[in-house]
Design a protein around this motif. Structure first.
Motif, PDB file in Angstrom:
ATOM      1  N   GLN A 132    -108.562  28.156 122.175  1.00  0.00           N
ATOM      2  CA  GLN A 132    -109.158  28.793 121.004  1.00  0.00           C
ATOM      3  C   GLN A 132    -108.460  28.328 119.728  1.00  0.00           C
ATOM      4  OE1 GLN A 132    -109.940  32.995 121.375  1.00  0.00           O
ATOM      5  NE2 GLN A 132    -109.415  33.346 119.221  1.00  0.00           N
ATOM      6  N   ASP A 133    -109.248  28.073 118.684  1.00  0.00           N
ATOM      7  CA  ASP A 133    -108.701  27.627 117.390  1.00  0.00           C
ATOM      8  C   ASP A 133    -109.277  28.522 116.297  1.00  0.00           C
ATOM      9  OD1 ASP A 133    -107.535  26.271 115.323  1.00  0.00           O
ATOM     10  OD2 ASP A 133    -108.764  24.459 115.520  1.00  0.00           O
ATOM     11  N   ASN A 134    -108.426  29.296 115.601  1.00  0.00           N
ATOM     12  CA  ASN A 134    -108.869  30.204 114.548  1.00  0.00           C
ATOM     13  C   ASN A 134    -108.788  29.528 113.180  1.00  0.00           C
ATOM     14  OD1 ASN A 134    -109.184  32.265 116.445  1.00  0.00           O
ATOM     15  ND2 ASN A 134    -107.076  32.941 116.215  1.00  0.00           N
ATOM     16  N   LYS A 135    -109.865  29.501 112.435  1.00  0.00           N
ATOM     17  CA  LYS A 135    -109.935  28.917 111.092  1.00  0.00           C
ATOM     18  C   LYS A 135    -109.915  30.050 110.062  1.00  0.00           C
ATOM     19  CE  LYS A 135    -110.617  24.716 112.753  1.00  0.00           C
ATOM     20  NZ  LYS A 135    -109.605  23.643 112.621  1.00  0.00           N
ATOM     21  N   ALA A 136    -108.835  30.192 109.356  1.00  0.00           N
ATOM     22  CA  ALA A 136    -108.669  31.302 108.410  1.00  0.00           C
ATOM     23  C   ALA A 136    -109.753  31.292 107.339  1.00  0.00           C
ATOM     24  CB  ALA A 136    -107.282  31.233 107.761  1.00  0.00           C
ATOM     25  N   LYS A 184    -112.853  31.155 107.367  1.00  0.00           N
ATOM     26  CA  LYS A 184    -114.091  30.404 107.602  1.00  0.00           C
ATOM     27  C   LYS A 184    -115.229  31.298 108.095  1.00  0.00           C
ATOM     28  CE  LYS A 184    -112.835  26.175 106.577  1.00  0.00           C
ATOM     29  NZ  LYS A 184    -113.512  25.410 105.479  1.00  0.00           N
TER      30      LYS A 184
END
Length: 443
Positions: free
Chosen positions: A422-426, A428
């Motif tokens: 999982q990759d969280n994009k602040a 976005k």
């Protein structure tokens, strides 16, 4: 003289009123072709079975195999059909049956044979007193109560139509006598056909005809879809009573449908709206919850199935296992104490004892050409929404992470991740929602 008894089953009818391209004898009753029931009954009583079919009825011939079939090439009436079926018989006695009387019981068939076997009887036949005699042929008796003849409804007078004792069709006599009588009947009637019932008058001339009475529930004929539905209701009532007598609890008996071969033990509980197809065994103390569908499966002691579960052929649920709502098992063994409680499909699988299958998990057992197996060991935990791509093995006490796609074997005691990190994009998420709303406003 031979003691062999042969059942001649008349099954050449095309069933015009059924409005079907299939022969009448192939119409479904209790999950089976209609004729299956009569053959299963006859097998308990007679030594040999011969089925008279019409031309082009290859499916019917395959259905009744390995029993002998003969073809009635011209449909010239029931007398002609019976003669066709008896052409190959030399001795013994014959009982003539109709494929559209599938609910005849072995007890009544045996009574028919026993009556014929008594010294004073030459011919025995079955009669009934239906609530509405309708278009059944009437059994005419003399002042002494002895059977004199049978008159078909279309040929009957008003007085004869008021007779309540009706012909159920089945009869029994020695082969030699039947052949003699059948050779002497003529098609001089409203239908211009050879009526089998005309032999009754010939036998009566010898002074020895007996009528064995049965109930409408087992002797009523089936000639239309409506009568087929009525027969289904009678059959299911019979099967429900059998289940209750064997110690099962049916919460709403009228909503449970059985197959004739269902094996059911004491203390089984079946909730409303359950359908049980062929080849099902329900062992002691199992619970089948509402709206479940079972066929070709074994449910062992203490198992809970459903609600809204489907067990397909080849499935075995071992002691204490649970199959929950919207779970489908096909050709799968579920080990003792294992659970698949929510929204799963498990096909061609072997699942060890004490394993838990998380909600939404499935085995991908079909590659478009071949079926492949999945083996899950004992004490495993399969995380929700796991996709297991067969062929694959998961060792004892292993786990899979929720949302994984498992394409390789998982060693015992291992934890398998089959998903991208999982990759969280602040920020976005909010920005994307605002952009989408703006597009919606602009149409």
């Amino acid at each position: 003289m031979s003691s062999m008894t042969t059942a001649i089953i008349l099954a050449a009818g095309i069933g015009t009123r059924m409005k079907s391209r299939y022969p009448k004898a192939m119409q479904r009753l209790g999950n089976r072709p209609m004729i299956w029931h009569l053959i299963e009954t006859a097998r308990q009583v007679v030594d040999r079975i011969v089925v008279v079919i019409g031309p082009g009825m290859d499916d019917l011939a395959r259905q009744v195999s390995p029993h002998t079939t003969v073809i009635q090439h011209e449909r010239l009436g029931t007398g002609h059909a019976a003669k066709t079926g008896m052409d190959g018989l030399e001795e013994g006695r014959a009982v003539i049956l109709y494929a559209d009387n599938p609910l005849l019981t072995a007890d009544t068939m045996q009574r028919l044979l026993d009556a014929q076997g008594e010294q004073e009887n030459v011919l025995s036949l079955l009669g009934m007193r239906p609530a509405v005699p309708g278009h059944y042929g009437r059994i005419v008796t003399g002042p002494d109560g002895q059977v004199e003849r049978i008159v078909e409804f279309k040929d009957a007078s008003d007085a004869e139509r008021r007779i309540t004792l009706c012909n159920a069709g089945m009869m029994c006599a020695e082969v030699a006598q039947l052949k003699d009588w059948l050779s002497r009947i003529t098609p001089e009637n409203a239908q211009n056909e050879y009526y089998l019932t005309d032999i009754v008058a010939l036998a009566a001339q010898q002074g020895r005809v007996s009528c064995v009475e049965g109930t409408e529930d087992e002797l009523a004929g089936i000639n239309s879809r409506a009568e087929l539905a009525e027969a289904e209701a009678r059959l299911q009532q019979r099967l429900r009573q059998k289940a209750l007598q064997q110690g099962a609890t049916l919460i709403d008996p009228s909503s449970v449908f059985f197959d004739p071969d269902t094996i059911i033990s004491a203390d089984v509980v079946i909730e409303p709206n359950v359908f049980i197809g062929p080849g099902v065994t329900l062992e002691e103390g199992c619970v089948i919850r509402a709206f479940s569908h079972l066929e070709g499966c074994v449910v062992k002691q203490g198992v809970v199935i459903g609600p809204y579960a489907r067990l397909r052929p080849g499935t075995v649920c071992h002691e204490g296992s649970h199959v929950g709502n919207f779970v489908e098992l096909k050709n799968t063994t579920l080990g003792a104490g294992s659970k698949a409680n929510h929204l799963s499909y498990l096909g061609d699988s072997q699942i060890g004892a004490g394993s838990n299958i998380g909600a939404g998990s499935i085995t991908c057992n079909y590659d478009g050409v071949f079926k492949h197996g999945t083996v899950i060991g004992e004490g495993c935990f399969i995380g929700s929404n796991t996709i297991m791509v067969a062929p694959i093995q998961i060792g004892d006490e292993a786990m899979t992470a929720a949302g994984s796609v498992i394409t390789q074997d998982v060693p015992a005691e291992a934890l398998a991740f089959g998903r991208t990190r999982q990759d969280n994009k602040a920020g976005k998420g909010k920005a994307l929602q605002q952009a989408l709303r703006k597009k919606k406003e602009q149409g």
